[in-house]
Design an enzyme around this catalytic site. Structure first.
Site, mmCIF file in Angstrom:
data_model
loop_
_atom_site.group_PDB
_atom_site.id
_atom_site.type_symbol
_atom_site.label_atom_id
_atom_site.label_comp_id
_atom_site.label_asym_id
_atom_site.label_seq_id
_atom_site.Cartn_x
_atom_site.Cartn_y
_atom_site.Cartn_z
ATOM 1 N N LYS A 76 5.802 -2.956 4.013
ATOM 2 C CA LYS A 76 4.635 -2.637 4.841
ATOM 3 C C LYS A 76 5.078 -2.453 6.291
ATOM 4 O O LYS A 76 6.026 -3.111 6.749
ATOM 5 C CB LYS A 76 3.659 -3.815 4.691
ATOM 6 N N SER A 151 -5.213 -4.845 3.204
ATOM 7 C CA SER A 151 -4.587 -3.923 4.140
ATOM 8 C C SER A 151 -3.268 -3.342 3.631
ATOM 9 O O SER A 151 -2.824 -2.320 4.139
ATOM 10 C CB SER A 151 -4.338 -4.630 5.473
ATOM 11 N N SER A 175 -4.975 -9.283 1.443
ATOM 12 C CA SER A 175 -4.351 -7.984 1.694
ATOM 13 C C SER A 175 -3.203 -7.605 0.757
ATOM 14 O O SER A 175 -2.760 -6.462 0.765
ATOM 15 C CB SER A 175 -3.847 -7.912 3.143
#
Lengths: 491, 476
Positions: A76, A151, A175
């Site tokens: 990420k 996310s 997330s």
């Protein structure tokens, strides 16, 4: 052939059937072919990926394989890496290059992994749909009009579409687990303190935790085992955490004697009937594997979302103060004075959702409101933690749906932040209590994946893995792959 | 009707650890700007603080020295405000539960003592330095100081005059240096003071206070407090009202101006620092720190008076710093026969000369052993006290030993009665009139003969021997 697990790839590498360079080439080809559709990666430097793969093949030839030798891993955009940009999908960090690797990145490099790039995410991990990214929405491989969840949406989509065999995400309120659920993959959020937060751009420090997003339970164990462990440079990283035998836990094939708690507060009106049916069926499956299903109550669950949306923004309001245009990141053009520089740099650099949370947090901490909001939320947090403690006196693990709904359409909830916040209604309490949680695919609802969430007591990731591995072995869901992503296949 | 001034002080003390409060960067003063920084103290994304254990120990030591409670569990909080020299946009401090609470310091007031309450000592990190002077349209920032550990020592509003405030500050300054928890160099900003000042009629409740910032020398602090008290008294006597505000003292003009009012005061939005777990110390650790506590100035002063028979004045001078006290005890160890002579020579002669040269005891060219060597020569009569002062001058200039100076300059005292008798006879022969008058009862002339003999020996004759022999020979 692209839809292989880390475990399968490691075996192929070990047997000499492929090389790290070949794997890198294959995944790079898939990224090139499908990323324009999915927007799962926000940065990928093919040359650098191949260089790492070459180095890995050379290392294997000379010294033998390390734990993740030659295995491609995406991370990420929230993880600081000394190579390439680290931008947290925010305009305020556009072009920012961190001068250091996050602790987990160092662990991956030391284990021989090949880092394939940075994945899309909600700006500063604030969002449940990946729509707040400054680099545009990421799309769900199962239905490209749908969000991948957030996310860590880019990581989930990339694994689901096999642009990478596995990825790292972070989980502050769901997330990792929510996008894993919405994209039909496995996601593991470890116990708070299991994995160092150093070099991970902070959203809410008391909740953030990095974890694995993979195709199988065993892969999640392998990856989590690699990145976890005490880091003296993170004072919240546990020095004396009980160890987990990560891979051994995944050998479990039945649930004899396992007591699974089914909290009534997680099976509510308004949740998608298809998701509910999938989770109900999953629990029936667990029974068939020998588990006992125990009805339990986590009475303060209904306050979790409210408490979370006070605590997380409060911490974020301070964590994001450093993006002030002074030392790094975006600075506005021609500031008139200091105040102008601060306000315009931050106004231009942050997106709407990030601003909303900074303002919410600053308000909750303000003199005169602190007791009513922040302090009250902390009290709720204690009650939620106690709920779980009491529940775990009766049961070994808890099973719930991960998300009340499958993936929704892009744009569907962007105008209604409160509805959006409810996407995390089943995942948030786990972060507030600091517990480990795992989401794995447990069915399909109109062509979209549904997810089953496992929750265990602190440091008992082994229990999550054992239950999830047994379930996975008895069901086909983790083998389902989205259509339309066959281009780039090399048979 | 008279006015009473009420003063409370907040002192920021830089803890003299080698490394910063939350990272491994050096705290050394005076390096090139931004060379003692790392991603942590630069506030870069993802970086985390790790608490410096030495800073904790030194804060606890200070707490024990002021008879305070050490909280076995304290907490760090974030103090939020934006400023370019504050890289994270918040300062890590202790707000709700400080490490040290409820202590006191006894300060000298007139002939007696007064007890000043200390509310708390909390740990925090320093900010960097902004530089605007001499720069057009830009400011520069030096983050070498960012993250340097501080103790904030907050007193009760127990002081009633600028002099009491200064006495408290001097006592505190001496204490932290004695404990070696801070170098306390005010010019380097290692000991900084904010003063809360209000006035009231005696017996009435506290008046509204103003906070004075930027006080960095004892002289300015006294000036600032007196200026502020007078300003408030005049204001009230003219029918005005004191408003709660922060004022900045301008040492050049000797006056203060308003910096911000209560309405403009920052809301720091304190909340618990989630990157640091609560600070837990064990009772055993505290006991170990207590066991390692050095003698404090008061105890030392008392011991010097009793053990060495020093005057209160000398004992005070020689316990001003730990270095001085240690130096004195080294001197006594090397010249154990006469601790009072040691005190005299050190306090009056040595420190006087060092003071003139603007030097510190630490870089005295004459060490304790060397000074003891000089005192030994007075003791054994090799030189007189008067000559010894010249010898000390020479020692200060050259760094040579007393013996070397005496030898080189031929200053050895003449005690040989034969030699002295010969000189006396010469003097008597040269002054027959005076001998006559003396023998006829003018006793006062004795001094004249002593002077003549000493002059003839350029001061090297042993005065006691001269006295004794003169008395005998003048009678003959």
């Amino acid at each position: 052939m692209a839809y292989r697990s880390l475990t399968e790839l490691a075996d192929q590498l070990e047997r000499g059937e492929t090389t790290a360079v070949e794997l890198a080439q294959q995944y790079l080809a898939r990224i090139e072919a499908h990323n324009p559709t999915l927007n799962a990666f926000v940065h990928c430097d093919a040359e650098h990926v191949l260089a790492q793969a070459e180095a890995s093949d050379a290392y294997r030839a000379k010294h033998g394989a390390r734990a993740m030798e030659g295995l491609p891993i995406a991370v990420k955009d929230i993880f600081c890496t000394s190579d390439g940009p680290t931008q947290c999908c925010s305009n305020i960090l556009k072009g920012y290059h961190a001068p250091y690797d996050a602790h987990v990145i160092t662990r991956l490099k030391e284990a021989g992994a090949v880092l394939v790039g940075k994945t899309n995410m909600d700006e500063f991990a604030m969002g449940s749909s990946n729509e707040t990214s400054a680099f545009g929405s990421c799309r769900n491989p199962w239905h490209t009009d749908c969000i991948p969840g957030g996310s860590s949406g880019g990581s989930a989509a990339a694994v689901a579409a096999a642009l990478t065999p596995a990825a790292l995400g972070t989980d502050t309120g769901g997330s990792i687990r929510q996008p894993a659920s919405l994209c039909g993959i496995t996601g593991l959020k470890p116990t708070y303190g299991r994995v160092s937060r150093r070099g991970i751009i902070a959203f809410a420090s008391s909740l953030d935790q990095a974890g694995a997003m993979t195709r199988t339970v065993r892969d999640a164990a392998l990856l989590t085992g690699t990145i976890s462990g005490h880091d003296p440079a993170d004072a919240t990283s546990a020095a004396d955490a009980p160890d987990v035998d990560w891979l051994a836990a995944c050998e479990t094939r039945d649930m004899q004697g396992l007591r699974i708690g089914r909290p009534k507060e997680y099976f509510i009106d308004g949740m998608d009937p298809g998701v509910r049916a999938a989770v109900d069926a999953a629990l029936e499956q667990c029974k068939a594997l020998g588990a006992e299903i125990v009805d339990i109550s986590l009475p303060h669950t209904q306050y979790a979302v409210a408490a979370y949306y006070v605590i997380a923004p409060s911490e974020a309001s301070a964590n994001l103060s450093r993006y002030d245009g002074v030392r790094f990141g975006h600075r506005c053009e021609h500031p008139e004075d200091l105040l102008d520089m601060y306000t315009r740099s931050r106004d231009e650099g942050f997106g709407a959702e990030v601003k909303r949370r900074i303002l919410t947090g600053a308000f909750a901490l303000s003199s005169g409101y602190y007791d009513a909001y922040y302090l009250k939320a902390q009290q709720v947090r204690t009650l939620i933690r106690q709920d779980f403690q009491q529940a775990f006196e009766q049961v070994d693990v808890i099973a719930t749906p991960t998300s009340p709904v499958p993936a929704f359409r892009i744009g569907e909830k962007t105008d209604d932040p409160l509805t959006m916040y409810l996407s995390d209604v089943f995942t948030i309490a786990v972060n507030l209590a600091g517990l480990p949680g795992l989401s794995q695919p447990c069915g399909m609802v109109d062509g979209l994946p549904a997810g089953l969430q496992w929750i265990a007591p602190a440091w008992q990731e082994g229990r999550l893995l054992a239950a999830a591995a047994a379930y996975e072995a008895a069901t086909p869901w983790h083998q389902q792959t989205p259509a339309d992503f066959t281009a780039g296949e090399q048979a | 009707m008279s006015w009473e001034v009420v003063i409370g002080l907040e002192v920021h003390v830089q803890v003299n650890t080698k490394t910063k409060a939350f990272c491994g960067c050096s705290t050394a003063f005076g390096a090139e700007p931004n060379t003692q920084t790392c991603p942590v103290c630069l506030g870069m994304p993802g970086q985390l603080p790790v608490l410096n254990a030495e800073a904790v120990q030194k804060t606890i030591l200070t707490g024990l020295a002021i008879n305070a409670t050490i909280n076995l569990e304290s907490r760090f909080d974030r103090k939020n405000y934006f400023y370019p020299d504050l890289p994270k946009g918040y300062q890590i401090s202790q707000f709700a539960v400080p490490l040290v609470e409820k202590g006191y310091l006894d300060i000298p007031v007139g002939d007696g003592e007064k007890r000043i309450g200390i509310t708390r000592i909390h740990m925090e990190e320093d900010a960097g330095k902004s530089m605007h002077e001499g720069l057009e349209g830009v400011s520069h920032i030096d983050l070498n100081r960012s993250g340097v550990p501080l103790m904030e020592i907050v007193s009760e509003p127990d002081m009633r005059s600028a002099d009491e405030a200064i006495a408290y500050l001097k006592q505190l300054h001496q204490l932290i240096r004695f404990l070696d928890v801070s170098d306390g160099d005010m010019e380097k900003g290692q000991f900084r003071c904010d003063a809360n000042v209000s006035v009231r009629r005696p017996g009435e409740p506290f008046g509204t206070r103003a906070e004075l910032k930027n006080l960095n020398s004892f002289r300015f602090i006294k000036q600032a407090i007196e200026y502020e008290a007078n300003r408030q008294i005049e204001l009230i006597e003219d029918g005005g009202e004191v408003v709660q505000e922060t004022r900045l003292f301008d040492s050049a003009k000797g006056e203060s101006r308003s910096m911000r009012s209560k309405e403009e005061a920052h809301d720091y939005r304190y909340f618990p620092e989630p990157d640091l777990p609560p600070l837990r110390v064990s009772a055993e650790e505290v006991a170990a720190i207590r066991a390692g506590m050095p003698e404090l100035p008061g105890q030392l002063r008392q011991r010097f008076e009793q053990e060495y028979g020093l005057s209160a004045y000398d004992a005070d001078v020689l316990t001003q710093t730990r270095e001085l006290a240690t130096w004195y005890e080294q001197l006594v160890a090397a010249h154990p026969k006469d601790p009072k002579r040691c005190a005299n020579w050190m306090a009056n002669e040595l420190l006087g000369r060092l003071n003139e040269a603007g030097r510190d005891i630490a870089d005295s060219p004459v060490n304790a052993q060397a000074l003891a060597g000089l005192l030994d020569r007075i003791e054994d009569g090799t030189i007189s006290g008067k000559i010894a002062k010249d010898v000390l001058d020479a020692m200060m200039a050259s760094g040579d030993s007393a013996d070397a100076v005496i030898e080189a300059k031929g200053l050895k005292q003449v005690s040989d009665t034969g030699a002295i008798d010969a000189l006396i006879r010469e003097v008597m022969a040269a002054n027959p009139q005076q001998v006559e008058q003396y023998r006829n009862g003018r006793d006062k002339l004795f001094g004249f003969f002593v002077g003549q003999v000493m002059k003839a020996t350029r001061g090297q004759a042993n005065p006691a021997v001269v006295n004794q022999r003169l008395k005998i020979l003048l009678q003959d």
